[in-house]
Design a protein around this motif. Sequence first.
Motif, PDB file in Angstrom:
ATOM      1  N   LEU A  27       0.869  -1.658   0.399  1.00 41.47           N
ATOM      2  CA  LEU A  27       0.071   0.257  -0.340  1.00 41.47           C
ATOM      3  C   LEU A  27       0.509   1.131  -0.297  1.00 41.47           C
ATOM      4  CD1 LEU A  27      -2.736   1.542   0.144  1.00 41.47           C
ATOM      5  CD2 LEU A  27      -2.928   1.047   2.893  1.00 41.47           C
ATOM      6  N   VAL A  28       1.143   2.101  -0.962  1.00 44.46           N
ATOM      7  CA  VAL A  28       1.547   3.712  -1.275  1.00 44.46           C
ATOM      8  C   VAL A  28       0.777   3.867  -0.860  1.00 44.46           C
ATOM      9  CG1 VAL A  28       2.429   4.862  -2.761  1.00 44.46           C
ATOM     10  CG2 VAL A  28       3.150   2.536  -3.049  1.00 44.46           C
ATOM     11  N   VAL A  50       0.487  -3.177  -6.071  1.00 41.72           N
ATOM     12  CA  VAL A  50       0.494  -2.486  -5.765  1.00 41.72           C
ATOM     13  C   VAL A  50      -1.141  -1.400  -5.427  1.00 41.72           C
ATOM     14  CG1 VAL A  50       1.405  -0.094  -5.755  1.00 41.72           C
ATOM     15  CG2 VAL A  50       3.073  -1.608  -6.516  1.00 41.72           C
ATOM     16  N   VAL A  51      -1.035  -1.075  -4.176  1.00 39.71           N
ATOM     17  CA  VAL A  51      -2.461  -0.652  -4.708  1.00 39.71           C
ATOM     18  C   VAL A  51      -2.581   1.444  -3.826  1.00 39.71           C
ATOM     19  CG1 VAL A  51      -3.695  -2.248  -4.056  1.00 39.71           C
ATOM     20  CG2 VAL A  51      -2.412  -1.346  -1.762  1.00 39.71           C
ATOM     21  N   CYS A  52      -3.224   1.792  -3.991  1.00 37.40           N
ATOM     22  CA  CYS A  52      -2.314   2.903  -3.762  1.00 37.40           C
ATOM     23  C   CYS A  52      -3.426   4.285  -3.227  1.00 37.40           C
ATOM     24  CB  CYS A  52      -1.939   4.414  -4.705  1.00 37.40           C
ATOM     25  SG  CYS A  52      -0.554   3.748  -5.571  1.00 37.40           S
ATOM     26  N   ALA A  53      -3.283   4.632  -2.522  1.00 35.65           N
ATOM     27  CA  ALA A  53      -3.819   5.883  -1.944  1.00 35.65           C
ATOM     28  C   ALA A  53      -3.150   7.247  -1.784  1.00 35.65           C
ATOM     29  CB  ALA A  53      -4.550   5.576  -0.155  1.00 35.65           C
ATOM     30  N   GLU A  54      -4.554   8.458  -1.615  1.00 33.77           N
ATOM     31  CA  GLU A  54      -3.781   9.821  -2.086  1.00 33.77           C
ATOM     32  C   GLU A  54      -4.111  10.848  -0.613  1.00 33.77           C
ATOM     33  OE1 GLU A  54      -7.568  11.743  -3.972  1.00 33.77           O
ATOM     34  OE2 GLU A  54      -5.844  11.233  -5.039  1.00 33.77           O
ATOM     35  N   ASP A  55      -4.297   9.701   0.617  1.00 31.37           N
ATOM     36  CA  ASP A  55      -5.043  10.911   2.008  1.00 31.37           C
ATOM     37  C   ASP A  55      -4.796  10.239   2.743  1.00 31.37           C
ATOM     38  OD1 ASP A  55      -7.147   9.839   2.756  1.00 31.37           O
ATOM     39  OD2 ASP A  55      -7.973  11.221   0.735  1.00 31.37           O
ATOM     40  N   GLY A  56      -5.063  10.413   3.957  1.00 32.16           N
ATOM     41  CA  GLY A  56      -4.717   9.812   4.891  1.00 32.16           C
ATOM     42  C   GLY A  56      -5.938   8.643   5.788  1.00 32.16           C
ATOM     43  N   LEU A  60      -6.479   4.247   5.334  1.00 37.19           N
ATOM     44  CA  LEU A  60      -7.024   2.955   6.440  1.00 37.19           C
ATOM     45  C   LEU A  60      -8.029   2.550   5.742  1.00 37.19           C
ATOM     46  CD1 LEU A  60      -6.866   6.102   9.890  1.00 37.19           C
ATOM     47  CD2 LEU A  60      -5.921   3.911   9.060  1.00 37.19           C
ATOM     48  N   THR A  61      -8.747   2.822   4.630  1.00 42.10           N
ATOM     49  CA  THR A  61     -10.074   2.070   3.953  1.00 42.10           C
ATOM     50  C   THR A  61      -9.454   1.231   3.153  1.00 42.10           C
ATOM     51  OG1 THR A  61     -11.560   4.276   4.430  1.00 42.10           O
ATOM     52  CG2 THR A  61     -11.800   2.782   2.591  1.00 42.10           C
ATOM     53  N   ARG A  88      -2.359   5.071  13.774  1.00 41.98           N
ATOM     54  CA  ARG A  88      -4.173   4.261  13.726  1.00 41.98           C
ATOM     55  C   ARG A  88      -3.672   2.107  13.391  1.00 41.98           C
ATOM     56  NH1 ARG A  88      -8.921   6.875  12.270  1.00 41.98           N
ATOM     57  NH2 ARG A  88      -8.761   9.419  13.179  1.00 41.98           N
ATOM     58  N   LEU A  89      -3.148   2.309  12.542  1.00 40.82           N
ATOM     59  CA  LEU A  89      -2.484   1.476  11.958  1.00 40.82           C
ATOM     60  C   LEU A  89      -1.927   0.532  13.625  1.00 40.82           C
ATOM     61  CD1 LEU A  89      -1.023   1.677   8.373  1.00 40.82           C
ATOM     62  CD2 LEU A  89      -3.492   1.007   9.204  1.00 40.82           C
TER      63      LEU A  89
END
Length: 268
Positions: A27-28, A50-56, A60-61, A88-89
């Motif tokens: 998770l990037v 690879v999976v991506c997120a652009e905010d916090g 978490l989701t 949180r993690l």
Amino acid sequence: MALGDQHQHGDASGAASGNGEHRATLLVVDDEPAVRRVLVMRLQLAGYRVVCAEDGEEALTLFHQEQPDLVVLDVMLPKLDGFAVCRRLRAESCVPIIFLSALEAIAERVAGLDLGADDYLPKPFSPKELEARIATILRRVGRGSASAEPRDVVPGQGVLRLGDLVVDTNRRQVTRDGERIGLTYTEFSLLELLFREPGRVVPRAEILEQLWGYPPRRAADLRVVDVYVARLRGKLEPDPRNPELILTVRGTGYASQRVGEAGMAAAG
């Protein structure tokens, strides 16, 4: 929640293995599209999903949806910053976390490690160096270990007894009076390294190379080791300010105290 831009939709599905072989999922999390694109391309070529997120919040989701084997986490993020995400993690998982940050201050680096991150890479960084650090951590924890249940083993084999602590090196668990003490993968690996030969002085540079896979290039690199020893003492020592298990050898490194019959023991 959507994955964000079009590149990110491709990220989540484009790295699926065609031969059925398990690939570690990363998770990037970074709010810069250019950084995400480069990392996704390089890490997919290296064989990861690879999976991506652009905010916090999105991070978490996706973490709960994808159960990644490792998280690459930028510090400066919208909605929830990287430190908050890490907190949180760590409340629910020992998944390995590598922080990325443009903040050069040693205090920021220490703060990230203090929250339980496994490594910290300052921006700008070499994608090749990030790949090397990811590979080192995943070799140490084993693919799929972040969410896997402890495997069945022969009772008593690989059990280290340290005073009132019982260290199960197969399940990577530490208990005191039957109560489990939560250690991250890096913390447990540090414990194993220090107690592999009870009483031996382990130089800080050796600890850094063994656990993080790179030699110290500057004094600040060795601070990583000090932070992790302090974290481990805080969880294991009755009085962390007067340690009995992990002793400081000034100017050199750390040594494990010989406690009773400390050593590998097979329970009857």
